[in-house]
Design a protein around this motif. Structure first.
Motif, mmCIF file in Angstrom:
data_model
loop_
_atom_site.group_PDB
_atom_site.id
_atom_site.type_symbol
_atom_site.label_atom_id
_atom_site.label_comp_id
_atom_site.label_asym_id
_atom_site.label_seq_id
_atom_site.Cartn_x
_atom_site.Cartn_y
_atom_site.Cartn_z
ATOM 1 N N ARG A 1 3.643 10.776 14.836
ATOM 2 C CA ARG A 1 4.777 10.460 13.971
ATOM 3 C C ARG A 1 4.896 8.964 13.725
ATOM 4 N NH1 ARG A 1 10.413 13.234 14.876
ATOM 5 N NH2 ARG A 1 10.704 11.792 13.146
ATOM 6 N N LYS A 2 4.607 8.162 14.733
ATOM 7 C CA LYS A 2 4.674 6.713 14.550
ATOM 8 C C LYS A 2 3.601 6.230 13.582
ATOM 9 C CE LYS A 2 6.705 5.811 19.086
ATOM 10 N NZ LYS A 2 6.514 5.191 20.429
ATOM 11 N N LEU A 3 2.407 6.807 13.683
ATOM 12 C CA LEU A 3 1.352 6.439 12.742
ATOM 13 C C LEU A 3 1.697 6.885 11.323
ATOM 14 C CD1 LEU A 3 -1.813 7.308 14.874
ATOM 15 C CD2 LEU A 3 -0.811 5.052 14.462
ATOM 16 N N LEU A 4 2.259 8.071 11.210
ATOM 17 C CA LEU A 4 2.661 8.550 9.890
ATOM 18 C C LEU A 4 3.833 7.746 9.334
ATOM 19 C CD1 LEU A 4 2.380 12.415 10.394
ATOM 20 C CD2 LEU A 4 0.859 10.932 9.092
ATOM 21 N N LEU A 5 4.672 7.216 10.223
ATOM 22 C CA LEU A 5 5.771 6.369 9.760
ATOM 23 C C LEU A 5 5.243 5.101 9.092
ATOM 24 C CD1 LEU A 5 8.790 5.717 9.601
ATOM 25 C CD2 LEU A 5 8.613 4.735 11.905
ATOM 26 N N LEU A 6 4.186 4.530 9.643
ATOM 27 C CA LEU A 6 3.577 3.361 9.006
ATOM 28 C C LEU A 6 3.027 3.709 7.627
ATOM 29 C CD1 LEU A 6 1.678 1.820 12.065
ATOM 30 C CD2 LEU A 6 3.869 1.107 11.092
ATOM 31 N N LEU A 7 2.406 4.884 7.526
ATOM 32 C CA LEU A 7 1.896 5.317 6.225
ATOM 33 C C LEU A 7 3.035 5.553 5.237
ATOM 34 C CD1 LEU A 7 -0.483 6.202 4.465
ATOM 35 C CD2 LEU A 7 -0.253 8.492 5.447
ATOM 36 N N GLU A 8 4.124 6.165 5.711
ATOM 37 C CA GLU A 8 5.284 6.382 4.842
ATOM 38 C C GLU A 8 5.896 5.061 4.391
ATOM 39 O OE1 GLU A 8 6.848 10.638 6.720
ATOM 40 O OE2 GLU A 8 8.018 8.814 6.948
ATOM 41 N N LEU A 9 5.953 4.095 5.294
ATOM 42 C CA LEU A 9 6.475 2.782 4.931
ATOM 43 C C LEU A 9 5.652 2.150 3.815
ATOM 44 C CD1 LEU A 9 7.376 1.160 8.377
ATOM 45 C CD2 LEU A 9 8.943 1.720 6.538
ATOM 46 N N PHE A 10 4.345 2.203 3.961
ATOM 47 C CA PHE A 10 3.476 1.600 2.950
ATOM 48 C C PHE A 10 3.628 2.312 1.609
ATOM 49 C CE2 PHE A 10 -0.547 1.223 0.681
ATOM 50 C CZ PHE A 10 -0.720 -0.151 0.672
ATOM 51 N N VAL A 11 3.677 3.635 1.629
ATOM 52 C CA VAL A 11 3.782 4.390 0.375
ATOM 53 C C VAL A 11 5.122 4.124 -0.305
ATOM 54 C CG1 VAL A 11 3.896 6.711 -0.610
ATOM 55 C CG2 VAL A 11 2.160 6.174 1.098
ATOM 56 N N MET A 12 6.216 4.150 0.462
ATOM 57 C CA MET A 12 7.534 3.926 -0.141
ATOM 58 C C MET A 12 7.681 2.507 -0.674
ATOM 59 S SD MET A 12 10.291 6.099 2.145
ATOM 60 C CE MET A 12 9.818 5.376 3.709
ATOM 61 N N LEU A 13 7.181 1.523 0.064
ATOM 62 C CA LEU A 13 7.255 0.148 -0.418
ATOM 63 C C LEU A 13 6.388 -0.055 -1.654
ATOM 64 C CD1 LEU A 13 7.171 -1.799 2.965
ATOM 65 C CD2 LEU A 13 9.134 -1.434 1.469
ATOM 66 N N PHE A 14 5.251 0.633 -1.702
ATOM 67 C CA PHE A 14 4.407 0.548 -2.892
ATOM 68 C C PHE A 14 5.113 1.158 -4.106
ATOM 69 C CE2 PHE A 14 1.380 2.636 -5.736
ATOM 70 C CZ PHE A 14 0.629 1.548 -6.155
ATOM 71 N N VAL A 15 5.751 2.312 -3.914
ATOM 72 C CA VAL A 15 6.468 2.955 -5.021
ATOM 73 C C VAL A 15 7.619 2.074 -5.500
ATOM 74 C CG1 VAL A 15 7.889 4.945 -5.653
ATOM 75 C CG2 VAL A 15 5.801 5.276 -4.333
ATOM 76 N N VAL A 16 8.351 1.472 -4.563
ATOM 77 C CA VAL A 16 9.469 0.599 -4.940
ATOM 78 C C VAL A 16 8.974 -0.597 -5.740
ATOM 79 C CG1 VAL A 16 11.211 -0.972 -4.018
ATOM 80 C CG2 VAL A 16 10.985 1.313 -3.074
ATOM 81 N N ASP A 17 7.909 -1.240 -5.279
ATOM 82 C CA ASP A 17 7.378 -2.394 -6.002
ATOM 83 C C ASP A 17 6.837 -2.001 -7.372
ATOM 84 O OD1 ASP A 17 8.026 -4.215 -4.086
ATOM 85 O OD2 ASP A 17 6.082 -4.169 -3.085
ATOM 86 N N TYR A 18 6.164 -0.864 -7.431
ATOM 87 C CA TYR A 18 5.580 -0.452 -8.705
ATOM 88 C C TYR A 18 6.671 -0.117 -9.723
ATOM 89 C CZ TYR A 18 2.370 1.711 -11.980
ATOM 90 O OH TYR A 18 1.643 2.011 -13.101
ATOM 91 N N VAL A 19 7.714 0.599 -9.285
ATOM 92 C CA VAL A 19 8.821 0.915 -10.196
ATOM 93 C C VAL A 19 9.570 -0.352 -10.592
ATOM 94 C CG1 VAL A 19 11.026 2.131 -10.380
ATOM 95 C CG2 VAL A 19 9.067 3.267 -9.350
ATOM 96 N N LEU A 20 9.745 -1.255 -9.643
ATOM 97 C CA LEU A 20 10.472 -2.495 -9.916
ATOM 98 C C LEU A 20 9.736 -3.368 -10.928
ATOM 99 C CD1 LEU A 20 12.900 -4.334 -9.114
ATOM 100 C CD2 LEU A 20 11.415 -5.307 -7.355
ATOM 101 N N LEU A 21 8.419 -3.466 -10.783
ATOM 102 C CA LEU A 21 7.651 -4.366 -11.638
ATOM 103 C C LEU A 21 7.197 -3.715 -12.942
ATOM 104 C CD1 LEU A 21 5.410 -6.069 -8.922
ATOM 105 C CD2 LEU A 21 7.532 -6.917 -9.910
ATOM 106 N N SER A 22 6.936 -2.421 -12.920
ATOM 107 C CA SER A 22 6.355 -1.768 -14.096
ATOM 108 C C SER A 22 7.367 -1.024 -14.949
ATOM 109 C CB SER A 22 5.257 -0.785 -13.659
ATOM 110 O OG SER A 22 4.244 -1.457 -12.950
#
Length: 212
Positions: free
Chosen positions: A90-111
């Protein structure tokens, strides 16, 4: 039966507290990235992106409110299947979830968000410089309205829209957060309030005597 019910409540309370801490961690990390203008999208190679990502705008409260509101909205749709897996996974998957959510936020914010704001800014500028009959009539009785539309209306609209999104996201997550805080303060989940249902009394039809 009572012990089984208490175990279920304890497990549910622990999951709520864990989700609360994870949400606070995600918000703090996103706040740190946005404040320093570090974007996950920039980490990837440009050829992996479908379109060219524009340059980010300077940091502002509107940007922070929109990014955190979008991130809170995404946390409400995290997969629930990961809860049954071991703690290390779960901790490893949490890191993956963090990266995916931050990527989606940045992509929506910029694009999406920044181009939309640019269109709104141009529309407000065009409205402030317009020479239509009804705009001349309004600007004649409100002489400062034209200058407000050109200079300040865009920033006001951006702040109100971002703050509204953030408050709506908090409202969506407030129910689980309230239960988690109650468990941390009281040591147990609050008992559900059972509202008694009102049942209207049935009126029995009185049998009328038969007339002969």
């Amino acid at each position: 039966m009572r012990q089984l019910r208490m175990r279920r409540q304890q497990r549910r309370a622990e999951e709520l507290v864990r989700e609360f801490y994870e949400s606070m961690l995600v918000l703090a990390l996103d706040l740190l990235l946005q404040w320093n203008q570090w974007h996950v999208v920039r980490v990837l190679k440009p050829n992996k992106l479908p379109d060219e990502v524009p340059e980010p705008l300077p940091v502002s409260w509107s940007t922070l409110f929109f990014a955190n509101g979008l991130l809170l909205t995404l946390t409400q749709y995290r997969p629930q299947r990961f809860k049954r897996w071991p703690s290390v996974v779960r901790k490893l998957l949490l890191l993956l979830e963090l990266f995916v959510m931050l990527f989606v936020v940045d992509y929506v914010l910029l694009s999406i968000w920044q181009p939309f704001l640019s269109i709104c800014d141009q529309a407000l500028h065009a409205l402030g410089h317009s020479k239509w009959t009804w705009t001349r009539f309004i600007f004649h009785y409100c002489p400062r309205l034209s200058a407000w539309l050109i200079n300040d209306a865009f920033y006001f609209m951006r702040f109100v829209a971002s703050l509204s999104w953030f408050l709506l996201a908090i409202e969506g997550a407030a129910a689980k957060w309230r239960l988690a805080i109650d468990f941390m303060l009281l040591g147990q989940l609050p008992d559900p309030i059972i509202v008694p249902r009102y049942r209207p009394k049935r009126r029995h039809a009185q049998s009328r005597p038969t007339q002969i």
